[in-house]
Write a protein that holds these residues in place. Sequence first.
Motif: not given
Lengths: 202, 226
Positions: B77, B79, B81-87, B130-131, B138, B145
Motif C-alpha cells: 500500500f 499512501f 503522503d509519503p511523509d507518514v509512510q517513511i518511518v 528522510a526529511h 520521498k 520500500s
Amino acid sequence: MLSLYRPGTSALHRLPVGVKLVVLLLSGIGLFFVTNPFVLGGFLLVVVGLWSLARVPLVELLRQLRPLALVLALLGVAQVLLLGWVSALVVLLRLIALILLATLVTMTSRTDDMISALERAASPLRVFGLRPHRIAFVLSLTLRFIPLIKEKADEIRTAQRARGVERSSLALLLPLLVKVLRMADHIAEALDARGLDDARDR
Amino acid sequence: MFLFEDVEHGYDERRVLHGISVELTERRIAVIGANGSGKSTFARLLNGLQVPTSGRVLVDGLDTRSEGRAVRRKVGFVFQDPDVQIVMPTVAEDVAFGLKHRGLSKKDTAARVVEVLAEHGLSELAERPAHLLSGGEKQRLAIASVLALEPECVVFDEPTTMLDLRNKRRTTRVIAELPHQVVVVSHDLDLLSDFDRVLVFDEGRIVEDAPPARAIPAYLDLMAPC
C-alpha cells in the motif's frame, strides 16, 4: 543526533560506537567527581584535540555552542553570585567539555550504528520482558518524526503569519497537537501496511 | 484476486460505502470519484487496513477480517503522503524496515536494500536523512520500500496528488511498468487513461464500472457543475 552526523573516515569515525558511548557515559559520571578547574580545563583541551582528530573544523565547535550560550551565561552568572568564581568555572568547564564530547560522538557515529549499539546495551533488559528491538524502533521513529513535527510547526506559523498572527504559542500548540495526532493515526496505519505486525514479536 | 461481497462500511453513524459487490481481477484498475465518495475507504479495505462493517473482502480467498496479516503481505500500500509512510530516519534504513520485520537476516536485508535502491535510482541517497529529501524523492522512496517486500499487488492512494508535473509523469511511468496487479485511487485522469478498468464512486456506491473510454466521460459528467 538528528542531522549532526558528518561522514568521514577518521580514527574516531572508525571506532566502534559502543566504545564511544561507554567513554561518554564514563566521562559524564567521572567529571562530576572532579572539582579541580585545572584538571577540567585539561580535559576540555583533550576534547578539543579529539575534535581536530575527527577533522571537524574548530569553527563548527563554536557553532555548536552558540545556541547554548544564553543558558551557559545564565548558569555562570547564577553560580558566581551564589557560590563564587571557582565554582562557576568548574561547572561551566565540566558542562562545555561534556557537551562537546557528546556532540563529537554524534558527529562521528551513524545513527543506525548508534541505535544498534543501544539495542545491544538494552538486551539484558530482556529479563524484565522488555524487547530491545522495540526500544531501538521507538528511538528511530523519534528521530524520523522530530524534523517532521518541526516542519508542521513551521507550516502553522507561516499560515498564521499570513493571517496577521505573529508569535503566539497557544495558537501554535493547539493546531500542532491536532496535526500531530492525525499524523500519528496515519503513521500507525502505514506501520500496519508495511508489516510491523508481521514476524519477530510473535 | 479481490472479491467484495455485499460490503458496507461506516464510521459511527455515517455510512461511507453501501452494498459493494465486485470482483477485481484485471491488472490495472483505477478508482475515481469526488472527495468523500468512499474511494479512500475502499482502498483501505483492499489490504485489511480497515475491515468492512458488514459483508466481507477476500484476497485470493483470504478474508481480510481474519487473515489481515497474510493479506497485507500480498498487498502493498502506497499512501498519499509519503511523509507518514517513511518511518525510518534515513533512506536505506527505511527500505530495510519492512524486510527486517519479515525476519530476513542482517546480511540478506543489506543485500536486498542495495538492490532495491539501485532499481529505483536511490543509491546515492542511501544515507540521506528522510526529511531532507524532495517531494519526488520521498515518493520514490515510499514506492521502493513497498516494492522491496515483493507484494503480489500494489494499491496506490492518490500517488500523484502531491507531485509536480515531472514527478507525476515519472510515477505514472513507474506504475505503468510494474508487473504487479495495481489498484490506483486517483483524481489524475492522465494516469489511468490506459488502465483496464475504472470504478467510479459516488456517495459510497459504484456508479460506473467500465474501461476508461466509457468510465472517464461518465465521471466528467458526474463532476460537471450544475
